[in-house]
Scaffold this active site. Sequence first.
Site, PDB file in Angstrom:
ATOM      1  N   GLY A 283      65.531   8.693 -69.966  1.00  0.00           N
ATOM      2  CA  GLY A 283      66.698   8.152 -69.293  1.00  0.00           C
ATOM      3  C   GLY A 283      67.786   9.210 -69.186  1.00  0.00           C
ATOM      4  CB  SER A 284      71.458   8.885 -69.010  1.00  0.00           C
ATOM      5  OG  SER A 284      71.381   7.953 -67.955  1.00  0.00           O
ATOM      6  CB  THR A 285      69.019  11.541 -73.481  1.00  0.00           C
ATOM      7  OG1 THR A 285      67.647  11.260 -73.218  1.00  0.00           O
ATOM      8  CG2 THR A 285      69.635  10.347 -74.208  1.00  0.00           C
ATOM      9  CG  PHE A 286      65.521  14.625 -68.622  1.00  0.00           C
ATOM     10  CD1 PHE A 286      64.810  15.370 -69.541  1.00  0.00           C
ATOM     11  CD2 PHE A 286      65.365  14.941 -67.260  1.00  0.00           C
ATOM     12  CE1 PHE A 286      63.941  16.367 -69.143  1.00  0.00           C
ATOM     13  CE2 PHE A 286      64.505  15.942 -66.856  1.00  0.00           C
ATOM     14  CZ  PHE A 286      63.794  16.659 -67.800  1.00  0.00           C
ATOM     15  CE  LYS A 287      72.150  10.680 -65.492  1.00  0.00           C
ATOM     16  NZ  LYS A 287      72.891   9.409 -65.654  1.00  0.00           N
TER      17      LYS A 287
END
Lengths: 487, 496
Positions: free
Chosen positions: B225-229
């Site tokens: 999810g957004s942690t991959f940003k």
Amino acid sequence: MSTPGPSAEDTAFHSPPGGFAPPPQTKSGRTAELWLTLFAIAVVFAALVIVEVAMEQHLTWDLAKYAAAYTVLMVLAHLVIRRFAPYADPIMLPIVALLNGLGLVLIHRLDLADEETQAFLGNPEPGSDANQQIIWTLIGLICFAVVLYFLRDHRVLSSYSYTLGLAGLVLLIIPALLPAQFSQVNGGRNWIRFAGFSIQPGEFAKILIIVFAAAFLVSKKDLFTTAGKHVFGLDVPRARDLAPLLVAVVLAIGIAVLNKDLGFALLIFGTILVMIYVATDRASWLFIGIGLFLLAATAAYFMFDHFRERVEVWLDPFATYNTSGYQISQALFGFATGGLAGTGLGSGQPNTVPFAKTDFIMATVGEELGLIGMAAVLMLFAVLVIRGLRTALAVRDSFGKLLAAGLAFTLAFQLFVVVGGVTKLIPLTGLTTPFMSYGGSSLLANYILLAILVRISDEARRPPEAPARRNPTPIGDAPTEMVRRVE
Amino acid sequence: MNTPMRRVAMLVMAMVVVLLAGVTYLQVFKADELRADPRNQRVLVDEYSRQRGQISADGQVLAASTETDDRFKFLRVYPENPNAPTSPEANAPVTGFYSLNYASSGLEKAEDQILSGSDDRLFGNRLFDLVSGRNPRGGNVETTINPVLQQVAYDQLTAQDLTGSVVALDPRTGAILAMVSAPSYDPNLLAGHDGSEVAENWNRLHTDPRSPMLNRAISQTYPPGSTFKVVTSAAALEDGATINDPLTAAAGLTLPGTNTVLHNYADERCGPGDTVPMIEAFARSCNAAFAELGIKYGADALRDTAEDFGFGPDTPSIPLPVADSTVGTIPDAAALGQSSIGQRDVALTPLQNAVIAATVANGGVRMQPYLVDELEGPDLKTLSTTSPTSPGQAIPPDVAGELTEMMIASEQDTTGAGSVPGVQIASKTGTAEHGSTPKQTPPHGWYIAFAPAQNPVIAVAVIVEDGGNAGLSATGGKIASPIGRAVIEAAVQGGQ
């Protein structure tokens, strides 16, 4: 014997020049035998203690029970020899006592493991096979004593050779004729079972056939060593000279193969072949025999599924680990785990091998006593067999020679087939380890075999000046020969 | 007749020699191979009869062998210490179990050679034991685990009956300070000597639909999810972007070549203007903005950066085997847009996500995570000490600094309880959709963080599966961040 006996002058006492030497002593060897037997008892006692301590963490009454029963039995066996065969080879009984005792310890050890397993599964405690083995040992030693008592001269056997040979064949045939529920155990139809009693007739038939073969070969020896034909550089005796023996052996092997008792077939074949070789001194027989064996083995491989399966299991037991290869795989794991010095008695897991008490008892030796223990047991057998062959060399009559050689060799060959089988050296055939495996037939038959060997060795070692046998062969039982052959 | 008889005697001796040769081959030369055969359960029982070494963490015993009076002589025990923060369940993902019936897992398996005493480095000890007649003993394994953190992390998950995992690393070395998975199991249940009882426990644990024996920290991969940003941003910053670059503030982005619209969380616009600076888009975790950013810098940049962070095949063991993390195949720009926000085929382990946080914390230098601090002989003499290793500089130090700045901003924007007074945290949350009907399936909540932001001593990754107790409305900030902050609090207050 081609060497003439020493003349009267030769045996007379000569004082060496300038000194005095005692006359050569003839030792009966009984004292040595007693000490060696006591040593065997001590070893077995120590082994029992180790098993009890390793498996139960304390000593139990079983120990006293087995040690006492075993000690009494073996000392009695010694007294029997002292009484009825005073000049017998002093090494044989102690070796057999040690093997028998070690077998007993291992069976007791496997009993304890079975008890643990059944208790683990919440089942009632199983019966003790070691108790049973003690009883079989007792019966075996009674047979041993009976044979020594009645068979005062082994040559008597040769006069009943055809009768005994026929009895052997009949014994072998019975299981084949009986319905399977009376004869089949674990796929092989080589048992006679009724009313809670079961015997494996092959074990006895083997001895009877060896007696027959020895007598037959001795009586025909001269004929087929002289009247042979020369074919392809080999001396081949005339078939008709050998006919009765060939018929008997082919029948015995045929029945064994039909009963899926491959071990017995191999045993009888090898033993008779070696006896023919010894009788004739013609190596050609060995070549012919080995050729026939290879032919038969090849044919059997294509004809019999169970035989093919044995070979495939032998080539790669791990390929069929969950089915037919399981037993040998477990045995191999056991040997490997044992390594050089073994896990110690009572500290391995030989009970994971199916039939550990009977066919696979040597796997237990390998696991718990290691390579050192295996070597020791093999050397014990080797010494026993060599003493048997030594008896054959020493005894004066041809029949005794051939009989002792046959009996000794069959022990060695059986050991080879069993140990070779459980160590994956050769394909596995179901045979027991003499004197060690659990089982009445095996123990009884081998004690009878031992009794005959002891009798012949008594004859061989009896000093010439010893008094004549108290009970000479009754004239009615004596071989019907006008002139006794002096070989 | 005597000549052939002598030859028969020779034959008999030859047969015995052949048998002896065969047995020697089997018991000496072939023995090691047969003993190593996994089907050979004798060795296990044999090792059971030996005093197996201890697994410990910071002086606390996680696994030990105690003497019993049955035939196996020693029972493997995973102690529950009421006076110290260790519970067998919390430590199970580290220790694994050691069972007579079912072999072993975890460190029990990975360090079996040392624990059982059969390692070559213990040869001298074995020889001495053999000569002195003393029962051979195994060596000890000292882990990098901080038992306080381990227990705090586990209690945080189980207090709310959550399914998930927490991994904490020392960013400076890669030492794993905590590795928990919930729900967990008690390895004592599998170590007993009562075979039927062990079998019953084993079956119960294996048929449990919540998979208590799964080590979620290293054996399971999840969409980040957004942690991959963090990775997407790192790729862009490395290629010349700055944290103030304008990105779209639109509530959704139509993926190139498709009619699919990629929406922001709750379909909100990312601020009042048409564009938004990257740092703000990061803090507010705007999907459209980062899909745009990812597409702008390309799939290769994203993949390369992910590999620098440790994604890819052949993930090294710690020494427990670790599942590979992957960015998946990125066939086109639409896929790239989705992958850039940690969806589609991107999948990583909680450990890998902790490594991402730790790498940023460590100025861009990625440290190889490890679980074993020291191996000791039975006499507690050190056999080997793990020295921290680095596969290299994953991202330049200035990029790491910019990411730290963005993560501090993200933390300030993150809801959820449990700020740590006086400690600045840098973090990123994630709310990962998954399953075949993502809008109807409660999302996984993520939180990766490190602290203190300027002098990091701990990096954590937290995942709470399936929305935790918050259901469809769950976010990483709501369900995962309080857990991560509690662990950080324990670490910085515990004098780390």
